[in-house]
Design an enzyme around this catalytic site. Structure first.
Site, short mmCIF file in Angstrom:
data_model
loop_
_atom_site.label_atom_id
_atom_site.label_comp_id
_atom_site.label_asym_id
_atom_site.label_seq_id
_atom_site.Cartn_x
_atom_site.Cartn_y
_atom_site.Cartn_z
N GLU A 110 0.85 -1.20 0.00
CA GLU A 110 0.00 0.00 0.00
C GLU A 110 0.88 1.25 0.00
O GLU A 110 2.00 1.23 0.51
CB GLU A 110 -0.86 0.01 1.27
CG GLU A 110 -2.34 -0.25 1.06
CD GLU A 110 -3.08 0.82 0.27
OE1 GLU A 110 -2.46 1.54 -0.54
OE2 GLU A 110 -4.30 0.93 0.45
N ASP A 111 0.34 2.34 -0.55
CA ASP A 111 1.08 3.59 -0.51
C ASP A 111 0.94 4.26 0.85
O ASP A 111 1.92 4.67 1.47
CB ASP A 111 0.60 4.55 -1.63
CG ASP A 111 -0.92 4.73 -1.66
OD1 ASP A 111 -1.64 4.10 -0.85
OD2 ASP A 111 -1.40 5.52 -2.50
N ASP A 114 -4.53 5.63 6.10
CA ASP A 114 -5.09 6.80 6.76
C ASP A 114 -6.04 6.28 7.85
O ASP A 114 -5.65 6.07 8.99
CB ASP A 114 -5.79 7.63 5.69
CG ASP A 114 -6.37 8.93 6.19
OD1 ASP A 114 -6.09 9.30 7.33
OD2 ASP A 114 -7.12 9.58 5.44
N PHE A 163 -2.76 15.84 4.38
CA PHE A 163 -2.81 15.33 3.01
C PHE A 163 -1.44 15.46 2.33
O PHE A 163 -0.84 16.53 2.34
CB PHE A 163 -3.87 16.07 2.20
CG PHE A 163 -4.11 15.46 0.86
CD1 PHE A 163 -4.91 14.33 0.72
CD2 PHE A 163 -3.53 16.01 -0.27
CE1 PHE A 163 -5.12 13.75 -0.52
CE2 PHE A 163 -3.74 15.44 -1.52
CZ PHE A 163 -4.53 14.31 -1.64
N ARG A 176 1.86 12.61 -8.87
CA ARG A 176 2.36 11.24 -8.62
C ARG A 176 3.85 11.13 -8.91
O ARG A 176 4.57 10.39 -8.25
CB ARG A 176 1.64 10.23 -9.52
CG ARG A 176 0.20 9.97 -9.17
CD ARG A 176 -0.28 8.71 -9.88
NE ARG A 176 -1.72 8.61 -9.89
CZ ARG A 176 -2.46 8.11 -8.91
NH1 ARG A 176 -1.89 7.68 -7.82
NH2 ARG A 176 -3.77 8.04 -9.01
P1 5GP Z 1 -7.85 4.70 4.25
O1 5GP Z 1 -8.83 3.67 3.82
O2 5GP Z 1 -6.71 4.11 5.08
O3 5GP Z 1 -8.52 5.85 4.96
O4 5GP Z 1 -7.27 5.37 2.97
C1 5GP Z 1 -6.38 4.71 2.15
C2 5GP Z 1 -6.30 5.32 0.76
O5 5GP Z 1 -6.68 6.70 0.77
C3 5GP Z 1 -4.89 5.29 0.23
O6 5GP Z 1 -4.60 4.10 -0.45
C4 5GP Z 1 -4.86 6.51 -0.68
O7 5GP Z 1 -5.37 6.18 -1.95
C5 5GP Z 1 -5.80 7.47 -0.02
N1 5GP Z 1 -5.10 8.44 0.85
C6 5GP Z 1 -5.09 8.47 2.22
N2 5GP Z 1 -4.37 9.52 2.67
C7 5GP Z 1 -3.90 10.16 1.57
C8 5GP Z 1 -3.06 11.30 1.40
O8 5GP Z 1 -2.58 11.99 2.33
N3 5GP Z 1 -2.77 11.63 0.10
C9 5GP Z 1 -3.24 10.94 -0.97
N4 5GP Z 1 -2.88 11.36 -2.17
N5 5GP Z 1 -4.05 9.85 -0.83
C10 5GP Z 1 -4.36 9.46 0.43
#
Ligand code: 5GP
Length: 187
Positions: A110-111, A114, A163, A176
């Site tokens: 995963e990148d 959050d 963010f 990206r």
């Molecule tokens: P989660 O389900 O953990 O809330 O969110 C995961 C996904 O939300 C990540 O795979 C990514 O696509 C997006 N995401 C969460 N935080 C960020 C952020 O700070 N920047 C960006 N560009 N995408 C985020």
């Protein structure tokens, strides 16, 4: 000059929003090599199946895998990003690849985590496919945003709940290909 993304000294403006440097690209690459070596060590007698979560984790995933010298398998999962938003919608939308996971040692790449909802749903779906093991490799984690327990075995960096863009992460599909990670400025 295009008006979508602009560079001014250290700052980057995407669709008029200002982003400032958070983690330098060199530091990111050094940390990824450390993670690659950990995985190589832990999976010496196995063939890990890497599942890269598209699209944000492509850059991290490629860098991680190319520094590993044991045999590996590779698949991808498509997950929906924030789009033009800067906050999680709470809705998770992904598609598992149509392959055999039974008995496999999966590492989901995963990148960023959050709230943790996306990765948890992916892990739950994978568990139903009877793999031997599932671990998570993630470049960035926002510990203060977590809404669920997530066990990340291979983590790049913990970051504040703000963010970020760069190194595969986008804002409305821009940013990206930035080499460093940038965070939204509070100004
Ligand atoms: P989660 O389900 O953990 O809330 O969110 C995961 C996904 O939300 C990540 O795979 C990514 O696509 C997006 N995401 C969460 N935080 C960020 C952020 O700070 N920047 C960006 N560009 N995408 C985020």
């Amino acid at each position: 000059m295009n008006d979508k993304i602009q560079f001014r000294e250290d700052e980057v403006y995407i669709l008029g929003r200002k982003f400032v440097p958070l983690i330098n690209g060199e530091k990111i690459r050094r940390r990824i090599v450390e993670l690659s070596k950990c995985i190589e060590n832990d999976y010496r007698d196995k063939i890990p199946l890497f599942l890269i979560v598209l699209r944000g984790a492509i850059f991290f995933g490629v860098e991680l895998i190319k520094n590993i010298s044991i045999p590996v398998n590779l698949e991808t999962i498509r997950a929906k990003s924030y789009g033009q938003e800067m906050q999680s919608s709470g809705k998770v939308d992904f598609e598992l690849p149509n392959c055999n996971f039974e008995g496999k040692d999966i590492i989901v790449i995963e990148d960023i985590i959050d709230t943790g909802l996306t990765i948890n749903e992916i892990i739950t779906a994978l568990r139903r496919k009877n793999p031997n093991s599932i671990e998570i490799a993630c470049l960035l984690l926002k510990p203060e945003s977590l809404k669920t327990d997530v066990n990340v075995k291979y983590l790049g960096f913990e970051i504040p709940s703000k963010f970020v863009v760069g190194y595969g992460l986008d804002f409305a599909e821009f940013g990206r290909n930035l080499q460093d990670i940038f965070v939204l400025s509070e100004e």
